[in-house]
Design an enzyme around this catalytic site. Structure first.
Site, mmCIF file in Angstrom:
data_model
loop_
_atom_site.group_PDB
_atom_site.id
_atom_site.type_symbol
_atom_site.label_atom_id
_atom_site.label_comp_id
_atom_site.label_asym_id
_atom_site.label_seq_id
_atom_site.Cartn_x
_atom_site.Cartn_y
_atom_site.Cartn_z
ATOM 1 N N HIS A 106 23.673 2.432 13.533
ATOM 2 C CA HIS A 106 22.531 3.306 13.811
ATOM 3 C C HIS A 106 21.169 2.634 13.626
ATOM 4 C CE1 HIS A 106 25.309 6.434 14.482
ATOM 5 N NE2 HIS A 106 25.393 6.965 13.282
ATOM 6 N N HIS A 181 21.124 12.744 16.001
ATOM 7 C CA HIS A 181 22.238 12.841 15.054
ATOM 8 C C HIS A 181 22.264 14.204 14.341
ATOM 9 C CE1 HIS A 181 25.302 11.497 12.283
ATOM 10 N NE2 HIS A 181 25.313 10.298 12.826
ATOM 11 N N GLU A 318 27.059 13.256 19.437
ATOM 12 C CA GLU A 318 26.003 12.269 19.660
ATOM 13 C C GLU A 318 26.180 11.686 21.054
ATOM 14 O OE1 GLU A 318 26.536 9.504 16.271
ATOM 15 O OE2 GLU A 318 27.519 11.215 15.341
HETATM 16 C C1 BGC Z 1 29.228 7.790 12.523
HETATM 17 C C2 BGC Z 1 29.930 7.850 11.199
HETATM 18 C C3 BGC Z 1 28.920 7.630 10.123
HETATM 19 C C4 BGC Z 1 27.870 8.681 10.245
HETATM 20 C C5 BGC Z 1 26.802 8.491 9.226
HETATM 21 C C6 BGC Z 1 28.193 8.849 12.544
HETATM 22 O O1 BGC Z 1 27.507 8.825 13.750
HETATM 23 O O2 BGC Z 1 30.101 7.936 13.581
HETATM 24 O O3 BGC Z 1 30.946 6.897 11.109
HETATM 25 O O4 BGC Z 1 29.499 7.657 8.861
HETATM 26 O O5 BGC Z 1 27.282 8.636 11.511
HETATM 27 O O6 BGC Z 1 26.212 9.688 8.991
#
Ligand code: BGC
Length: 353
Positions: A106, A181, A318
């Site tokens: 991310h 998110h 997402e």
């Molecule tokens: C991911 C997860 C991760 C999370 C963090 C998600 O988008 O797929 O693996 O732990 O984000 O908040």
């Protein structure tokens, strides 16, 4: 616009309210260009906030669950935090430590979720239905090449949809993969779990992951697996089946390959919560959607109104390009080159029945 607390960079974060004439309302902050609240009516017309988060910006800055945030420069995981572009290898921040070894997640340690965005003049007035945030991600930030100028526009429509539009341009070739998110619970944030939601995902294939939650390579059919949501299933019905992919993800944590016919907005997923009658439809121009069932939340901190968000108390949808795309020539490309404009749209459409 109201003050929302102090961001770590010393700025006062602001909260902006977007609403339509029917009372459907979104509240967003400039810290992380984050969706903070989303008030949607149930079948009796009663409104509830259907996204998890915090009452003040300090909560967002102090936790790494990415609640409601804009994610970039590249959403999802990049294996070993490394990729090669035009013959040169780039090392990104390795900010995630799954069993298979560290990777980039991310956007890195200080991704787009952890910076203060500026607000476009003219979209900051008292009564409004949309707002545009801007951010310049500089050359070398978190290891990425080139300056990247990003715009994220949130809008609410009269039809009770939240629309998010993304645009970006770069002065050097760079990978770009942007998403939001938000963690949804259509019974209202604070409800104990999201396992009773009926979910459909318009995907015949998904991106299989290894024990480190990074793509193994290639795509796999959902048919015959607990990842088949082409017909509606309760999220909780198969989540603990002894299937390798669910073991790797500790539940659903997978990118689905959307069965889209051509370009433009296409239906990605629907979720229906029988208790409230609220229904969410996600439409996107993106090729994929990551279903994450909040497997790593554990109630260890207090969110909005002191609510402790337990494991699987929400789900994320997402919309994005596939994980690890910079290393996967077989996936739709994510490289943005100078002179090009990245653009993408996702709509979260609400109704109740
Ligand atoms: C991911 C997860 C991760 C999370 C963090 C998600 O988008 O797929 O693996 O732990 O984000 O908040």
């Amino acid at each position: 616009m109201t003050p929302f607390g102090h961001a770590p960079d010393g700025r006062t974060a602001q909260l902006y309210r977007l609403e339509n004439s029917r009372g459907f309302r979104a509240e967003v902050t400039d810290y992380g260009a984050t969706l903070v609240r989303l008030l949607a009516p149930d079948a009796r017309g009663e409104f509830a906030d259907v996204v998890l988060g915090f009452d003040r910006v300090e909560g967002y800055a102090g936790h790494d669950a990415y609640f409601g945030a804009t994610i970039g420069r590249c959403a999802n995981r990049i294996a070993a935090g490394r990729f090669t572009l035009d013959g040169r290898t780039y090392s990104l921040a390795q900010n995630n430590h799954p069993p298979g070894g560290p990777c980039h997640l991310h956007g890195g340690r200080r991704g787009f979720d952890r910076v203060s965005w500026s607000v476009d003049e003219g979209t900051g007035s008292e009564s409004r239905s949309s707002i545009r945030f801007r951010f310049r991600s500089v050359d070398g930030e978190e290891g990425y090449p080139g300056n990247l100028d990003v715009e994220v526009t949130y809008g609410v429509t009269e039809a009770n949809a939240l629309r998010i539009e993304y645009r970006a341009a770069a002065d050097r070739p760079t990978p770009v993969n942007l998403t939001n998110h938000s963690y949804f619970n259509l019974a209202g944030e604070g409800a104990p779990d999201a396992l009773g939601h009926m979910l459909t995902v318009a995907a015949s294939q998904f991106v299989p992951i290894d024990a480190g939650l990074v793509p193994k390579g290639g795509l796999a059919p959902v048919g015959g697996t607990p990842l088949d949501f082409r017909a509606a299933h309760r999220i909780g019905d198969r989540i603990d089946q002894p299937h390798e992919q669910l073991r790797h993800g500790a539940g659903y944590d997978h990118c689905f390959v959307l069965d889209r016919g051509g370009a433009g907005l296409a239906l990605a997923a629907t979720a229906f919560e029988p208790g409230s009658g609220r229904r969410l439809e996600v439409h996107t121009t993106e090729p994929g959607v990551q279903l994450y069932t909040a497997n790593f939340l554990n109630g260890s901190f207090a969110g909005k109104k002191g609510h402790r968000y337990g494991r699987r108390s929400a789900f994320c949808l997402e919309t994005e390009h596939f994980p690890d795309s910079p290393n996967r020539p077989e996936f739709p490309p994510v490289i943005l080159r100078p002179g090009e404009t990245f653009s993408s749209v996702t709509e979260y459409r609400f109704s109740a029945q």
